[in-house]
Scaffold this motif. Structure first.
Motif, mmCIF file in Angstrom:
data_model
loop_
_atom_site.group_PDB
_atom_site.id
_atom_site.type_symbol
_atom_site.label_atom_id
_atom_site.label_comp_id
_atom_site.label_asym_id
_atom_site.label_seq_id
_atom_site.Cartn_x
_atom_site.Cartn_y
_atom_site.Cartn_z
ATOM 1 N N PHE A 1 1.249 -1.347 0.090
ATOM 2 C CA PHE A 1 -0.121 0.183 0.079
ATOM 3 C C PHE A 1 1.126 1.608 -0.342
ATOM 4 O O PHE A 1 0.103 2.442 0.872
ATOM 5 C CB PHE A 1 -1.341 -0.135 1.060
ATOM 6 N N ALA A 2 1.789 1.535 -0.963
ATOM 7 C CA ALA A 2 3.141 2.203 -1.103
ATOM 8 C C ALA A 2 2.200 3.702 -1.517
ATOM 9 O O ALA A 2 2.466 4.069 -0.350
ATOM 10 C CB ALA A 2 4.050 2.028 -1.546
ATOM 11 N N GLN A 3 1.892 3.385 -2.258
ATOM 12 C CA GLN A 3 1.082 4.878 -3.009
ATOM 13 C C GLN A 3 0.093 5.525 -1.581
ATOM 14 O O GLN A 3 -0.437 6.271 -1.608
ATOM 15 C CB GLN A 3 0.777 4.219 -4.380
ATOM 16 N N LEU A 4 -0.767 4.283 -1.447
ATOM 17 C CA LEU A 4 -1.984 4.901 -0.051
ATOM 18 C C LEU A 4 -1.625 5.373 1.101
ATOM 19 O O LEU A 4 -2.099 6.390 1.297
ATOM 20 C CB LEU A 4 -2.795 3.642 -0.138
ATOM 21 N N HIS B 1 -10.877 7.707 1.018
ATOM 22 C CA HIS B 1 -10.154 6.958 0.223
ATOM 23 C C HIS B 1 -8.985 5.871 0.320
ATOM 24 O O HIS B 1 -9.002 5.386 0.190
ATOM 25 C CB HIS B 1 -10.625 7.613 -0.960
ATOM 26 N N ALA B 2 -7.894 6.723 0.592
ATOM 27 C CA ALA B 2 -6.714 6.480 0.669
ATOM 28 C C ALA B 2 -6.391 4.851 1.479
ATOM 29 O O ALA B 2 -5.530 4.121 1.551
ATOM 30 C CB ALA B 2 -5.494 7.151 0.816
ATOM 31 N N TYR B 3 -7.112 5.028 2.855
ATOM 32 C CA TYR B 3 -7.157 4.276 3.677
ATOM 33 C C TYR B 3 -8.266 3.555 3.647
ATOM 34 O O TYR B 3 -8.674 2.464 4.329
ATOM 35 C CB TYR B 3 -7.283 4.611 5.400
ATOM 36 N N ASP B 4 -9.216 2.898 2.509
ATOM 37 C CA ASP B 4 -9.707 2.140 2.429
ATOM 38 C C ASP B 4 -9.446 1.200 1.940
ATOM 39 O O ASP B 4 -10.082 0.538 1.332
ATOM 40 C CB ASP B 4 -11.116 2.439 1.263
ATOM 41 N N VAL B 5 -8.565 0.422 2.584
ATOM 42 C CA VAL B 5 -8.349 -1.508 2.858
ATOM 43 C C VAL B 5 -8.491 -1.641 4.349
ATOM 44 O O VAL B 5 -7.917 -1.004 5.170
ATOM 45 C CB VAL B 5 -6.927 -1.393 1.378
ATOM 46 N N PRO B 6 -8.349 -2.804 4.648
ATOM 47 C CA PRO B 6 -8.760 -3.571 5.623
ATOM 48 C C PRO B 6 -7.134 -2.730 6.918
ATOM 49 O O PRO B 6 -7.551 -2.871 7.887
ATOM 50 C CB PRO B 6 -8.543 -4.846 5.253
ATOM 51 N N ALA B 7 -6.334 -2.817 6.109
ATOM 52 C CA ALA B 7 -4.646 -3.220 7.077
ATOM 53 C C ALA B 7 -4.904 -1.495 7.325
ATOM 54 O O ALA B 7 -4.370 -1.299 8.708
ATOM 55 C CB ALA B 7 -3.551 -3.195 6.562
ATOM 56 N N LEU B 8 -5.612 -0.648 6.377
ATOM 57 C CA LEU B 8 -5.245 0.598 6.979
ATOM 58 C C LEU B 8 -6.571 1.531 7.688
ATOM 59 O O LEU B 8 -6.353 2.386 8.149
ATOM 60 C CB LEU B 8 -4.990 1.652 5.564
ATOM 61 N N ALA B 9 -8.039 1.016 7.434
ATOM 62 C CA ALA B 9 -8.845 1.801 7.527
ATOM 63 C C ALA B 9 -8.693 2.206 9.003
ATOM 64 O O ALA B 9 -9.836 3.392 9.442
ATOM 65 C CB ALA B 9 -9.706 0.318 7.228
ATOM 66 N N PRO B 10 -8.613 1.508 10.233
ATOM 67 C CA PRO B 10 -8.552 2.362 11.593
ATOM 68 C C PRO B 10 -8.512 3.478 11.475
ATOM 69 O O PRO B 10 -8.449 4.278 12.208
ATOM 70 C CB PRO B 10 -7.527 1.570 12.380
ATOM 71 N N LEU B 11 -6.881 4.129 10.341
ATOM 72 C CA LEU B 11 -6.244 5.476 10.835
ATOM 73 C C LEU B 11 -7.607 6.576 9.778
ATOM 74 O O LEU B 11 -7.047 7.773 10.029
ATOM 75 C CB LEU B 11 -5.299 5.619 9.501
ATOM 76 N N ALA B 12 -8.691 5.922 9.290
ATOM 77 C CA ALA B 12 -9.349 6.869 8.414
ATOM 78 C C ALA B 12 -10.181 7.062 9.502
ATOM 79 O O ALA B 12 -11.760 7.621 9.397
ATOM 80 C CB ALA B 12 -9.815 6.360 6.974
ATOM 81 N N LEU B 13 -10.793 6.298 10.360
ATOM 82 C CA LEU B 13 -12.132 6.348 11.237
ATOM 83 C C LEU B 13 -12.150 7.911 11.883
ATOM 84 O O LEU B 13 -13.687 8.406 11.289
ATOM 85 C CB LEU B 13 -12.285 5.631 12.458
ATOM 86 N N PRO B 14 -11.438 8.407 12.540
ATOM 87 C CA PRO B 14 -11.210 9.742 12.348
ATOM 88 C C PRO B 14 -12.074 10.761 11.315
ATOM 89 O O PRO B 14 -13.596 11.258 11.248
ATOM 90 C CB PRO B 14 -10.472 10.467 13.232
#
Length: 547
Positions: free
Chosen positions: A173-176, A202-215
């Motif tokens: 997920f380098a670009q995301l 959108h950038a964090y709309d993958v399972p591994a990164l999703a918690p970062l987008a919750l706020p």
């Protein structure tokens, strides 16, 4: 100018009457009175309200035809980087708008840089594929952002371009991550910028990164409540994290706003954004075990006779909503007999979406012992995969290939060829794990690794089934069937404390109105574990054929 065929008419937004769409400033070298209009168009653009954004930019052109950035705005409105690629008509409009912008005397070097960066996407559109042109746009925006480090819009649009050009097979997920870090750095200084908040999701709309987008997900709807998409988009993260109550609330709001938009716009039928919300709503209700409300979405969908525009989102909803209902509930006879919806959707234009229906019928045929029907559906999937390969749509072709491999696995299982079936099912799960889902969908209609667990459990190998379910739950947390099946596998493997844990999680996400019959046995098991004197010999069942 006439060839542009620009959208016009009254600006339509639903929600608060004073058009709450966030805040931003982007001074342009045109008349002073156009500044607020340009900022409005850009805010609409950042929330993917493309039709309304084009109206705003067109109104600037009608007042000041020599304003280059207004043409840039039109071209951005037809690009929609994170949706389906622009149609030929949209590409022509965008390219013509940029040609006018480039022919006008440049207002400033920075504005010329914006126009030329977007031109990198539209250049040679008739002969160069969509993704290579997205990569060119990302490279051009990288240079622009580096050249103007004090311009937040340059960095925000660079982050958008990175996300649009991200490789769906890149599991680093380098670009995301890069897009997310750029936006996160800007967020404190521009807390209500719709683009920063939206593109972080959108950038964090993958399972591994999703918690970062919750706020950001919990903030976006309050920042831009006049955008139907802003009401819906947070549900992407809520779905990723299994926050079903929030996912339901988000999509109820977005569906209502989309209905409002269709009415105010005078559409002959429904707006396509409404059907997108319906699919996410159906999925959330199913994960809560709330079949009555889930079925309402299907029934409502069947009542819809006209949708504008008839987009890829519409085709996906028409295929996925009924398929989800019968597959999640393991209604195999209904799945085998599922009909392709009527003439509303031109299915020949949407082979990926149509494949969902054939996949559903294939699984239904296998579980009702109809080998001939299963083979016919498998052959239909083969034809659709071939079409997508001919269209050079590698991503969607691979998604159909996962369905083909899964279908073949269950056909071999039906024939009693268990080793071959297992090998094929493991291959399908690995292939699906190698890519990310398309943003149009909350999830695959049935995750392949969850189906692997079902197969292993049907083979009376509960320990291995449990391992498959647990891996699947990492990517699809709090799925009803994922939690239920993990509990069932743990129970059959003699891991009673783990079974109780999964069953308790299932009871915690189930809606008060949930009607799934599995919940009765789950509650009985949990009670029996809490009170050792109570014993039950009836363990829950997957309701599938056993090998």
């Amino acid at each position: 100018m006439n060839k542009l065929n620009l959208r016009s008419g009254q600006l339509i937004t639903c929600g608060p009457p004073n058009q709450q769409l966030g805040s931003l400033t982007f001074p342009i070298a045109c008349r002073t009175e156009t500044q607020d209009d340009f900022a409005l168009g850009l805010k609409l653009l950042h929330s993917f309200e493309y039709e309304e954004a084009e109206k705003v930019f067109a109104s600037i052109i009608s007042e000041q035809a020599t304003c280059p950035m207004a043409y840039w705005g039109v071209a951005m409105s037809t690009f929609h980087p994170l949706w389906t690629p622009p149609s030929e008509a949209e590409l022509r409009k965008g390219a013509n708008a940029l040609a006018i912008a480039q022919a006008l005397p440049p207002s400033s070097p920075k504005e010329a840089a914006y126009i030329n960066a977007l031109a990198a996407f539209y250049q040679d559109w008739a002969t160069v594929g969509h993704r290579p042109r997205c990569l060119r746009f990302a490279q051009a925006m990288e240079k622009l952002a580096a050249r103007y480090p004090d311009d937040p819009e340059a960095t925000i649009l660079y982050a958008l371009a990175l996300t649009a050009a991200a490789d769906p097979t890149d599991k680093t997920f380098a670009q995301l991550k890069k897009a997310g870090s750029l936006l996160t750095a800007l967020a404190p200084k521009y807390p209500n910028h719709p683009g920063i908040i939206h593109y972080l999701i959108h950038a964090y709309d993958v399972p591994a990164l999703a918690p970062l987008a919750l706020p950001a997900a919990r903030k976006y709807a309050s920042v831009a409540p006049s955008s139907a998409h802003a009401l819906h988009m947070p549900s992407h993260i809520f779905t990723r994290l299994g926050l079903w109550n929030e996912a339901v609330a988000s999509n109820l709001g977005s569906v209502a706003a989309a209905q409002c938009y269709a009415e105010q716009a005078g559409l002959k039928g429904h707006w396509d954004e409404e059907l997108h919300g319906l699919d996410y709503l159906m999925y959330a209700y199913l994960q809560q075990g709330d079949n009555p409300r889930a079925k309402q979405q299907w029934t409502y969908l069947q009542s819809i006779t006209a949708v504008e525009p008839l987009s890829f989102k519409v085709a996906y909803a028409y295929a996925a909503i009924p398929s989800r209902y019968v597959l999640e509930n393991r209604q195999w006879q209904q799945a085998a007999a599922l009909e392709v919806p009527g003439a509303l959707v031109p299915w020949e234009q949407f082979p990926w979406q149509r494949a969902i229906l054939h996949f559903t019928r294939l699984l239904g045929a296998v579980h009702t012992d109809n080998k001939a029907a299963a083979q016919a559906e498998w052959a239909a999937l083969q034809r659709l995969e071939t079409i997508l390969k001919q269209q050079k749509d590698a991503y969607k072709a691979q998604q159909v290939h996962v369905q083909l491999t899964t279908g073949e696995a269950w056909m071999r299982w039906q024939e009693g060829k268990l080793e071959e079936a297992e090998a094929l099912m493991r291959r399908a799960a690995a292939l699906e794990d190698s890519t990310e889902k398309h943003p149009v969908t909350p999830s695959e209609v049935l995750p392949a690794r969850e189906l692997l667990g079902d197969m292993l459990l049907a083979m009376n190998r509960p320990g291995e089934a449990l391992a498959a379910y647990e891996v699947n739950l990492q990517k699809h947390p709090k799925r009803f069937n994922g939690l239920y099946s993990a509990g069932l596998a743990a129970e059959r493997a003699g891991k009673l404390s783990k079974a109780r844990s999964y069953y308790q999680q299932l009871l915690s996400v189930a809606a008060a109105s949930a009607t799934r019959t599995e919940l009765t046995e789950v509650r009985r098991f949990v009670q029996s574990q809490a009170s050792p004197s109570i014993h039950t010999t009836n363990s829950p069942s997957l309701g599938a054929k056993t090998a």
